[in-house]
Design a protein around this motif. Sequence first.
Motif, PDB file in Angstrom:
ATOM      1  N   CYS A 110       0.821  -1.210   0.000  1.00 39.76           N
ATOM      2  CA  CYS A 110       0.000   0.000   0.000  1.00 39.76           C
ATOM      3  C   CYS A 110       0.856   1.261   0.000  1.00 39.76           C
ATOM      4  CB  CYS A 110      -0.954  -0.018   1.195  1.00 39.76           C
ATOM      5  SG  CYS A 110      -2.209  -1.317   1.087  1.00 39.76           S
TER       6      CYS A 110
ATOM      7  N   CYS B 295      -6.565   5.226  -4.288  1.00 38.25           N
ATOM      8  CA  CYS B 295      -6.796   4.761  -2.908  1.00 38.25           C
ATOM      9  C   CYS B 295      -7.785   5.672  -2.183  1.00 38.25           C
ATOM     10  CB  CYS B 295      -5.475   4.699  -2.144  1.00 38.25           C
ATOM     11  SG  CYS B 295      -4.360   3.382  -2.676  1.00 38.25           S
TER      12      CYS B 295
ATOM     13  N   ASP C  56      -9.921  -5.030   3.033  1.00 40.38           N
ATOM     14  CA  ASP C  56      -9.823  -3.852   3.885  1.00 40.38           C
ATOM     15  C   ASP C  56     -11.073  -3.748   4.751  1.00 40.38           C
ATOM     16  OD1 ASP C  56      -7.949  -1.430   1.864  1.00 40.38           O
ATOM     17  OD2 ASP C  56      -7.330  -2.923   3.349  1.00 40.38           O
TER      18      ASP C  56
ATOM     19  N   GLN D 119      -5.540  -4.410   4.664  1.00 36.55           N
ATOM     20  CA  GLN D 119      -4.431  -4.601   3.732  1.00 36.55           C
ATOM     21  C   GLN D 119      -3.870  -6.021   3.795  1.00 36.55           C
ATOM     22  OE1 GLN D 119      -1.687  -1.479   4.760  1.00 36.55           O
ATOM     23  NE2 GLN D 119      -3.138   0.134   4.300  1.00 36.55           N
TER      24      GLN D 119
END
Length: 406
Positions: free
Chosen positions: A53, A66, A94, A113
């Motif tokens: 990420c 994102c 998530d 994540q």
Amino acid sequence: MNSEFDLLLENLIDFNEFSKIQSELSSIVSFSVVTVNTDGKPFSSLSNFSTFCQLIRSSDTGRQACVSCDNYALKHSLELGHSIVYDCHCGLKDCAAPIIVNDVLLGGVLGGQVLVNEQDRELIDTEKLAKQFHLCKEDLDRVVSEIPVVAEDYIQRCLRFYSFFAEYIAEKSYKTIIQQQLDRETIERIRQQQIASAQTLKRIQAQMNPHFLFNALNSIARTALLDGSEETEQLIYDLSNYLRYTIKNTSDTPTIEEELNNLNHYLNIQRARFGDKITCHINVEDSIRNCHIPSMTLQPLVENSFIHGLKDCMVNGIIKIDITKTNKNHKNDILIQIYDNGCGISRNIIELLQTEENLDNPASGLGLLNTQTRIKKMYGPEYGITIDSEVYAYTKIDILLPVTYH
């Protein structure tokens, strides 16, 4: 909710204080955390984020993707009315927990994540992501291989944590909004003595010693390593309930039982920190458990025993709390006694209790002085605190209060 208030997290939460708490909690529970505003844009730092990420967000287009994904998840969780687990735009699992105050969305807490199946790793198209976000495919292949695969119960623990954190932020924000309303609508009508008393109480309730907070979080971290997740979860609940009581307790005079419940949450955390070095004994007459006393009377004084009296204690530390009826003033009163076998209190601190000066001097025992001042203003000069102490031996604090039922 009144439209004149600017309902932005930036205006309702102390950024520096909040970022420290988020970072500390994230490192303890090993969950990634980001707090975002209503547009999905980060309000806080990116705590404990995965290397995958971090790489995606290093690209401008990746970061915007994102943010858009977080915004969509947040709006969907608001529509459903609860926290959710979802698939992000890159294929990771998530979680999203909305921050809601009076049915108004202020933002959200997000993280996760992870993957729940090893085969899901192969579904991440690194070639496509490299072109879309202008990243190196070899770097993407490397960080994709580092994405953890977890069990479903791990996701559920993440979700509970994000929900707790979102609720905590909502409560802090609500308290700020209410204070703003009071400041604008009523402050001119409140008598000066009432203002002084309310400010003193607010200072006590809002002043959660940062040393205690971070020592508590460190204790939770150590417990997580030694005892597994169940005890850690209970400690987090104790901290949650302690924070909730401090933030939401708007009653000037809760019952003794309510004060004891809050004190026990505090003591549970301190037991995790000190182990069997310090023991605490509580004795309360059942007939007075429903009597009312000033809010935040017990915990600050017991905290004094920990951080001052027993701060250097290596073994056999003792704190005793006795709450009984007494006729000391030839009346039907309550006597609260808090004893510790610590290093004692110096004579100059005890003498300060006879005045209302130097309340802001941190060396003067703020918990003692504030409690003394509040009790005398509420009940009169015959009530309050007396101290019997011998340096390097013990301290015994007597708190005399009238018996009051609502």
